[in-house]
Structures are given as C-alpha cells and as structure tokens.
Design a protein around this motif. Structure first.
Motif, PDB file in Angstrom:
ATOM      1  N   THR A 217      46.245 -32.820  44.119  1.00 21.22           N
ATOM      2  CA  THR A 217      45.218 -32.944  43.072  1.00 21.22           C
ATOM      3  C   THR A 217      45.593 -34.053  42.098  1.00 21.22           C
ATOM      4  OG1 THR A 217      46.332 -31.395  41.599  1.00 21.22           O
ATOM      5  CG2 THR A 217      44.694 -30.447  43.086  1.00 21.22           C
ATOM      6  N   SER A 218      44.589 -34.576  41.427  1.00 20.35           N
ATOM      7  CA  SER A 218      44.740 -35.542  40.317  1.00 20.35           C
ATOM      8  C   SER A 218      45.067 -36.965  40.749  1.00 20.35           C
ATOM      9  CB  SER A 218      45.797 -35.089  39.287  1.00 20.35           C
ATOM     10  OG  SER A 218      45.557 -33.774  38.911  1.00 20.35           O
ATOM     11  N   GLY A 219      45.128 -37.250  42.049  1.00 19.23           N
ATOM     12  CA  GLY A 219      45.405 -38.622  42.483  1.00 19.23           C
ATOM     13  C   GLY A 219      46.847 -39.003  42.205  1.00 19.23           C
ATOM     14  N   ILE A 220      47.138 -40.287  42.346  1.00 18.11           N
ATOM     15  CA  ILE A 220      48.537 -40.735  42.220  1.00 18.11           C
ATOM     16  C   ILE A 220      49.022 -40.630  40.773  1.00 18.11           C
ATOM     17  CG2 ILE A 220      48.113 -43.209  41.847  1.00 18.11           C
ATOM     18  CD1 ILE A 220      50.853 -41.603  44.082  1.00 18.11           C
ATOM     19  N   GLU A 221      48.072 -40.566  39.833  1.00 17.24           N
ATOM     20  CA  GLU A 221      48.465 -40.418  38.422  1.00 17.24           C
ATOM     21  C   GLU A 221      49.287 -39.140  38.208  1.00 17.24           C
ATOM     22  OE1 GLU A 221      45.426 -41.643  35.628  1.00 17.24           O
ATOM     23  OE2 GLU A 221      46.097 -40.140  34.193  1.00 17.24           O
ATOM     24  N   ALA A 222      49.145 -38.177  39.139  1.00 19.60           N
ATOM     25  CA  ALA A 222      49.924 -36.934  39.017  1.00 19.60           C
ATOM     26  C   ALA A 222      51.416 -37.237  38.939  1.00 19.60           C
ATOM     27  CB  ALA A 222      49.630 -36.020  40.211  1.00 19.60           C
ATOM     28  N   LEU A 223      51.854 -38.296  39.613  1.00 17.55           N
ATOM     29  CA  LEU A 223      53.290 -38.621  39.568  1.00 17.55           C
ATOM     30  C   LEU A 223      53.683 -39.090  38.162  1.00 17.55           C
ATOM     31  CD1 LEU A 223      56.031 -38.962  40.947  1.00 17.55           C
ATOM     32  CD2 LEU A 223      55.320 -41.258  41.659  1.00 17.55           C
ATOM     33  N   ALA A 224      52.846 -39.968  37.583  1.00 19.66           N
ATOM     34  CA  ALA A 224      53.136 -40.436  36.220  1.00 19.66           C
ATOM     35  C   ALA A 224      53.161 -39.231  35.265  1.00 19.66           C
ATOM     36  CB  ALA A 224      52.083 -41.443  35.782  1.00 19.66           C
ATOM     37  N   LEU A 225      52.190 -38.311  35.429  1.00 20.58           N
ATOM     38  CA  LEU A 225      52.116 -37.142  34.542  1.00 20.58           C
ATOM     39  C   LEU A 225      53.294 -36.204  34.781  1.00 20.58           C
ATOM     40  CD1 LEU A 225      48.255 -36.571  34.645  1.00 20.58           C
ATOM     41  CD2 LEU A 225      49.618 -37.787  32.920  1.00 20.58           C
ATOM     42  N   GLY A 226      53.803 -36.208  36.001  1.00 22.51           N
ATOM     43  CA  GLY A 226      55.004 -35.411  36.316  1.00 22.51           C
ATOM     44  C   GLY A 226      56.188 -35.865  35.466  1.00 22.51           C
ATOM     45  N   PHE A 227      56.340 -37.170  35.281  1.00 22.38           N
ATOM     46  CA  PHE A 227      57.405 -37.682  34.413  1.00 22.38           C
ATOM     47  C   PHE A 227      57.143 -37.288  32.964  1.00 22.38           C
ATOM     48  CE2 PHE A 227      58.359 -40.641  37.934  1.00 22.38           C
ATOM     49  CZ  PHE A 227      59.757 -40.639  37.892  1.00 22.38           C
ATOM     50  N   VAL A 228      55.870 -37.444  32.542  1.00 23.09           N
ATOM     51  CA  VAL A 228      55.528 -37.202  31.131  1.00 23.09           C
ATOM     52  C   VAL A 228      55.874 -35.773  30.709  1.00 23.09           C
ATOM     53  CG1 VAL A 228      53.572 -37.034  29.517  1.00 23.09           C
ATOM     54  CG2 VAL A 228      53.745 -38.989  31.066  1.00 23.09           C
ATOM     55  N   GLN A 229      55.717 -34.823  31.650  1.00 23.24           N
ATOM     56  CA  GLN A 229      56.020 -33.416  31.325  1.00 23.24           C
ATOM     57  C   GLN A 229      57.452 -33.221  30.820  1.00 23.24           C
ATOM     58  OE1 GLN A 229      55.360 -31.082  34.784  1.00 23.24           O
ATOM     59  NE2 GLN A 229      53.140 -31.372  34.693  1.00 23.24           N
ATOM     60  N   HIS A 230      58.322 -34.145  31.189  1.00 20.60           N
ATOM     61  CA  HIS A 230      59.724 -34.009  30.792  1.00 20.60           C
ATOM     62  C   HIS A 230      60.068 -34.811  29.536  1.00 20.60           C
ATOM     63  CE1 HIS A 230      61.080 -31.854  34.433  1.00 20.60           C
ATOM     64  NE2 HIS A 230      60.030 -32.465  34.964  1.00 20.60           N
ATOM     65  N   LEU A 231      59.049 -35.449  28.939  1.00 22.31           N
ATOM     66  CA  LEU A 231      59.323 -36.300  27.780  1.00 22.31           C
ATOM     67  C   LEU A 231      58.721 -35.671  26.531  1.00 22.31           C
ATOM     68  CD1 LEU A 231      58.369 -39.760  29.360  1.00 22.31           C
ATOM     69  CD2 LEU A 231      60.570 -38.577  29.405  1.00 22.31           C
ATOM     70  N   PRO A 232      59.522 -35.523  25.463  1.00 18.69           N
ATOM     71  CA  PRO A 232      58.936 -34.992  24.221  1.00 18.69           C
ATOM     72  C   PRO A 232      57.839 -35.930  23.725  1.00 18.69           C
ATOM     73  CG  PRO A 232      61.348 -35.102  24.118  1.00 18.69           C
ATOM     74  CD  PRO A 232      60.943 -35.832  25.356  1.00 18.69           C
ATOM     75  N   ARG A 233      56.708 -35.371  23.285  1.00 27.21           N
ATOM     76  CA  ARG A 233      55.535 -36.175  22.896  1.00 27.21           C
ATOM     77  C   ARG A 233      55.851 -37.303  21.902  1.00 27.21           C
ATOM     78  NH1 ARG A 233      52.189 -38.152  25.145  1.00 27.21           N
ATOM     79  NH2 ARG A 233      50.499 -38.244  23.628  1.00 27.21           N
ATOM     80  N   PRO A 234      56.663 -37.023  20.853  1.00 25.96           N
ATOM     81  CA  PRO A 234      56.887 -38.100  19.862  1.00 25.96           C
ATOM     82  C   PRO A 234      57.606 -39.320  20.440  1.00 25.96           C
ATOM     83  CG  PRO A 234      57.686 -35.970  19.059  1.00 25.96           C
ATOM     84  CD  PRO A 234      57.337 -35.774  20.498  1.00 25.96           C
ATOM     85  N   ARG A 235      58.182 -39.188  21.617  1.00 28.52           N
ATOM     86  CA  ARG A 235      58.919 -40.315  22.216  1.00 28.52           C
ATOM     87  C   ARG A 235      57.969 -41.322  22.869  1.00 28.52           C
ATOM     88  NH1 ARG A 235      62.171 -38.384  19.557  1.00 28.52           N
ATOM     89  NH2 ARG A 235      61.706 -40.388  18.665  1.00 28.52           N
ATOM     90  N   LEU A 236      56.688 -40.957  22.972  1.00 27.09           N
ATOM     91  CA  LEU A 236      55.727 -41.767  23.704  1.00 27.09           C
ATOM     92  C   LEU A 236      54.617 -42.195  22.757  1.00 27.09           C
ATOM     93  CD1 LEU A 236      55.432 -42.469  26.697  1.00 27.09           C
ATOM     94  CD2 LEU A 236      54.147 -40.353  26.990  1.00 27.09           C
TER      95      LEU A 236
END
Ligand SMILES: Cc1cc2nc3c(=O)[nH]c(=O)nc-3n(C[C@H](O)[C@H](O)[C@H](O)COP(=O)(O)OP(=O)(O)OC[C@H]3O[C@@H](n4cnc5c(N)ncnc54)[C@H](O)[C@@H]3O)c2cc1C
Length: 459
Positions: A217-236
C-alpha cells in the motif's frame, strides 16, 4: 547573501548536524544519526513533503510514483533495513518486463530473448554479435558508450534495440557519453545465451531485478515514510528551501531569510546547485566543473483507466520502447505492482519521456502524443484513449516532471565530479546521494550513502 537576508534574522545557536534534503539519502542519514546517538540534528527539505524521488501522487483513487520504483539489492544490510521498515507492507514479485520492437513484444532483456522477432532481425542480431566478438579481440577499449554498445552487442542488437533505446532514455549523444557506470546494469550475454534465446521462450528471468519488492500500500513513498516513523518530528523541517551556504561561518540561509549555524553539514542537494550556493569565493575552475555536471529531465505521464485489459495479453510490469517515432521509452503499469494503486475494476499506466537540451520535448503536447503512441504500440485502441465521458477508458491524465532525473555520464563526468568534491572536502561539507555524489544511484545506494555520511559525522 543579500543585505536583506543578513538583516532579516540573527543566526540560530549552532546545530551540531544539519542535513540538506529529505529524499531517501537525507532520511537515511537522519535515521542513522539517530541510531548512532546523534539526536541533535535538523533535516531541511524544500518541499512540503519528504521523499524527493520517492514520492507517490494519489489522485481520484489512483496512485503514481515519481517514475517506476522497484526495490532490489545485493546489500544484505539494506535488504534487512527495508524489511524492518516496511514489514508486512512489502510484497515480493517476479519481474515481467518486455521490449517492443519490430511490432512485437519480446521478453527483457532484449539481447537474450530474440524468440518471436522476425527471422531477419534474429539473423542480424546473432551474426552481428559473432562478428563483434571476433573483432573485439583485435581492438583497444571503446572510446564512448555508443562504441561500447556496438562492440559488446554487435551491429544487429545495437541498431535494432540498444542504440535507439539508449538515445531515448538518456536524451543525449551516446558518442559523448562514457560507459564506466555500467557494472551489471546492462547484461552482457554469451553467444550461446543469445542463440538459445532466439530458438525458444525464456526458461527463467535473469539479472539483479528478476525478483523485486514493492509496498502493498501507499506506493514507493511508503519506504520514505518508514524512515520518518523513526525520526522525532522536530528534527524534520519541511518547506525550508536552502539558498545559501557559507562554509567559512558554517551558516545556511533559507529562502525565508532565516539563518542557521551548523557544526557538520551533510548535503544531498544536486552538486552543481550546492556550488552555486557557496557564493563568490569558489575558484573559477570549480564553478566551471559544477556547470559541466549534466543531467536530463524525465516527464512521467500518468494515465488512469477504466477496465483492466490491454492489447497484449502478457501481464507486464513494464515494457521498453526503442522506436524513435514513439515518444516514450518506457511504460509501466502501477496497478500490477500493487492492487492498491488503482480503484477496483481499473488499471493504470505511466509513460516515461526523457528530455534534455539535445532532445527537447513539446511539453504542451506530451499527453496527446503519449495517448496516440499507446495506440501505435498496441496497448490501447483509438476508441479506448478517449475520455470516459466520451465513451473511452481514460479516467484521468497527469504529468509529473523529475528534474534532475538521470545524471549524464558525459566524457568529462569523472573529472568534473572530482574537481567539485576536492573543493568541498576541506570545507567539511559531506555531499552524498544520487545528486550529491552525482552518480547513477538506485535506492539501495542512496540508503547506504546516507548511512555512510551519518557515520562519518564526528562525535
Ligand atoms: C526515472 C527514475 C527511476 C528510478 N527507478 C528506480 C528503481 O526502480 N529502483 C531503485 O532502486 N532506484 C530507482 N531510482 C533511483 C532513486 O530514485 C534514487 O536513488 C533515490 O531516490 C535518490 O534519493 P536522494 O535522496 O539521493 O535524492 P532526491 O530524491 O532527489 O532527494 C533530494 C532532496 O533534496 C531536496 N532539495 C533540493 N534542493 C533543495 C534546497 N535548495 N533546499 C532544501 N531541500 C532541497 C529535494 O526536494 C529532495 O527531496 C530511479 C530514479 C529515477 C530518476
């Protein structure tokens, strides 16, 4: 830096690490900084979404990646990481890819799958390969990519497929390109393989991507979002376009006027654009080398369709088109990578068209020509390319352009990259990724490039 920018803000307190760009390389750098215990970093991304080339557009129930993106790697570490990040959302598939030439679809790779081509074409291909192998024993190394293709495959395979296809994909003069990037990207067969491939259907798929993974699901962007899940929001920080980098002050200026100070800098921005951001202190030879870094643009024409059938019965993932009269060089079928990419009872396809200064494309006519050429290659009929409301099958069209898309390996590529990187090294700017390294990187290379950059940050 303009006077207005200078007055607009005081620089921030120093951030230990700043990462420029939240494409796959930047996200991987951030992920590996976290894992390495560097929690005080900031990722700056110009767009309002992460992912860079790994974005997926969702429109009216259809989803389209920014060009076909399949996952495969020989790197055990990367394979493990992709599985950890995507878990159940990763489907495994066996490649079904084809080449369209002489009016027929044959299996990819063209050179070892001549079965089904007209006998005259097969004769050209086999005899051409035999003479090329014989002649290559007497010749020195090829001077350029075109000579390499002729030498490696012979006149038949080169003229019937390799030369016209590569001219379209690169949109560049193949005599002005090197071939030191090839590795296993262009499979080189034995004469026996070519002969057997002309006499019978392929027994099994070959090559590094014969099996690949794709998110369910979600296309290839799912991989990018997989990384984001491990990053605290204020870091991005999204929508933060970097416009200036001052290595002497270790300061970055954003389009908003804000200035940020850094300890270590990791840039995944296109190498030439980074040099242009360094201001006047860059020696002319480096500016010249940066300007000489060449790339092309790829336009993707996304087509959402009612119904799931196509002219050829083969359930293709994608197909290659060498014919110079056909606008696109590749068509892929997103709904065959994952059923979630199209609404039930619908199909989708995506055409890729390369453009450069040597091969300009009439952007205003790109959708019309794509649809017309889908008829020419037998995928759809003239009635089917009409909009749904006029009795056809086309529910939507969309154009997304990728710029830069492919780094062009002209004959000066290595020298130019070396000159720029040698200038950046003492400035303590790490550049990495497809456009930071200015190399033909796949997703696995981008992940590793981000990891290596994070690991090189001093404690
Ligand atoms: C047509 C095509 C097909 C591909 N197919 C495959 C495939 O099937 N399999 C595979 O493994 N790989 C594939 N790739 C390669 C893959 O897309 C790349 O290796 C990977 O996405 C590169 O990531 P990156 O982070 O290095 O670059 P990018 O994705 O370009 O990320 C750079 C980021 O920097 C940001 N940025 C740029 N300028 C600024 C600025 N001034 N300030 C702040 N941010 C900025 C950009 O917005 C972007 O988000 C394909 C690539 C293309 C072009």
């Amino acid at each position: 830096m303009t006077r207005r920018t200078r007055l607009a803000s005081r620089p921030s307190a120093q951030l230990p690490v700043v990462v420029l760009g939240a494409g796959l390389t930047g996200l991987s750098a951030a992920y590996h900084l976290e894992r390495g215990g560097h929690h005080d970093y900031l990722v700056l991304e110009a767009e309002d979404r992460v992912g860079g080339l790994l974005r997926t557009e969702h429109v009216a129930g259809f989803s389209f990646d920014h060009a076909i993106h399949i996952l495969y790697t020989r790197e055990e570490y990367v394979s493990g990481l992709i599985h950890d990040l995507l878990r159940d959302n990763l489907g495994r598939q066996r490649r079904r890819s084809y080449c369209h030439s002489a009016g027929v679809y044959t299996e990819y790779p063209y050179q070892t799958n001549n079965f089904g081509l007209p006998p005259e074409v097969i004769a050209d291909n086999v005899l051409g390969l035999i003479s090329a192998r014989h002649e290559s024993l007497q010749e020195g190394p090829p001077e350029h990519y075109e000579a390499w293709l002729l030498r490696t495959f012979g006149r038949g395979i080169a003229d019937h497929f390799m030369l016209p296809y590569n001219r379209k994909q690169w949109a560049w003069d193949l005599q002005a390109m090197s071939y030191d990037w090839i590795e296993d990207r262009v499979p080189v067969p034995s004469i026996r393989d070519v002969l057997l491939g002309a006499l019978r259907r392929p027994l099994e798929a070959t090559g590094p991507n014969r099996e690949f993974w794709y998110p369910r699901t979600s296309g290839i962007e799912a991989l990018a979002l997989g990384f984001v899940q491990h990053l605290p929001r204020p870091r991005l920080r999204l929508s933060q376009r970097v416009v200036r980098v001052d290595p002497a002050r270790r300061e970055i200026a954003l389009a908003s006027g804000e200035r940020l100070r850094y300890g270590s800098l990791i840039s995944t921005l296109p190498l030439g654009r980074l040099v242009a951001m360094l201001g006047d202190a860059v020696p002319p030879a480096v500016v010249e080398a940066a300007r000489g870094l060449l790339h092309n643009t790829v336009h993707t024409v996304n087509v959402g369709l009612r119904g799931t059938t196509f002219g050829p019965a083969e359930p293709m993932h994608w197909a290659y088109y060498p014919d110079a009269d056909v606008l696109f060089h590749r068509i892929s079928f997103p709904h065959r990578f994952s059923a979630a990419m199209a609404p039930p009872g619908c199909a989708s396809l995506q055409a890729e068209i390369s453009e450069s200064s040597l091969r300009p494309v009439d952007r205003g006519d790109i959708v019309r020509r794509t649809l017309a050429d889908l008829v020419r290659v037998g995928l759809l009929t003239a009635d089917e390319i009409l909009p749904v409301e006029r009795g056809g099958r086309v529910a939507l069209t969309q154009v997304v352009s990728l710029d830069p898309a492919y780094v062009i390996y002209d004959l000066h590529h290595r020298r130019h990259v070396r000159t720029v990187k040698e200038h950046l090294r003492p400035l303590r700017i790490q550049t990495c990724g497809r456009f930071g390294d200015w190399e033909y990187f796949n997703m696995d290379h981008a992940i590793l490039a981000g990891k290596q950059a994070a690991e090189a940050v001093p404690d």
